[in-house]
Design an enzyme around this catalytic site. Sequence first.
Site, PDB file in Angstrom:
ATOM      1  N   TYR A 169      -1.576   0.516  10.876  1.00 57.72           N
ATOM      2  CA  TYR A 169      -1.681   0.154   9.337  1.00 57.72           C
ATOM      3  C   TYR A 169      -0.367   0.334   8.736  1.00 57.72           C
ATOM      4  O   TYR A 169       0.188  -0.347   7.967  1.00 57.72           O
ATOM      5  CB  TYR A 169      -2.779   0.392   8.868  1.00 57.72           C
ATOM      6  N   SER A 228       0.901  -1.175   0.125  1.00 58.14           N
ATOM      7  CA  SER A 228       0.012  -0.110  -0.123  1.00 58.14           C
ATOM      8  C   SER A 228       0.741   1.344   0.051  1.00 58.14           C
ATOM      9  O   SER A 228       2.021   1.251   0.400  1.00 58.14           O
ATOM     10  CB  SER A 228      -0.771  -0.035   1.253  1.00 58.14           C
TER      11      SER A 228
END
Length: 254
Positions: free
Chosen positions: A152, A139
């Site tokens: 995250y 990501s």
Amino acid sequence: MTPVAIVTGASSGIGAATARRLATEGFHVLAAARRGDRLTDLVEEIEKSGGTATAAVCDVTSDESVAALADTAAGLPGPVTLLVNNAGGAIGLDPVESASVADWQWMYDVNVLGTLRVTRAVLPALEASGAGTVIVVSSTAGLDVYEGGGGYTAAKHAQTALTRTLRLELVGRPIRVIEIDPGMVRTDEFALHRFGGDAARAEAVYAGVAEPLVADDIADCIAWCATRPQHVNVDRLVVRPIAQAAQHRVHRVT
């Protein structure tokens, strides 16, 4: 024989889209995820479209489950040439000072250790094929940080570090290592899961963004990287919607 592509997290979103796309590229797709009913539907869909696929119920946080996935792959007739480490996810948007250790632990286990478990289990088959490829779906959260995203972004930074290290360690062996870093991708479940099923909070993530990326966009990138000539290694592909200039610089229409 038909080459085999293993796709984790294949029951929805990017994983399901990738499984469908790789089937059209001539791979036999071994679709792996926890939800067997969804995998069954996906395999039926792929086969109705003229492709071939096999479902494998797998939890990437379990050593035993991942070992069973590798055994299933070994039992397929074609060589395993592609692994797409797509399983992952986020929970919450809490600041560090009030963060849940359990949430952070889950994100690390799924995103980082899940990638480690599956990659380690499948590497022998990839090397035996003589032309293997490992793709890690990380990501843009692995490239930058933002408020509330500590758990995250920490997990995705670690996943990126794992990927770069693996590439160094495998140099000279017939295995490519590719990292795909999507930005804002609208899928049915990612934001919904992050916010514990709160649909309003999930929708707010994409509010005013005319055209966020969708799962098929990332599947297209994965397929393009996987089908380059074997001597071509796309180290890192960062892909964002045109509305997103940086991690939290997003154009929204009011």
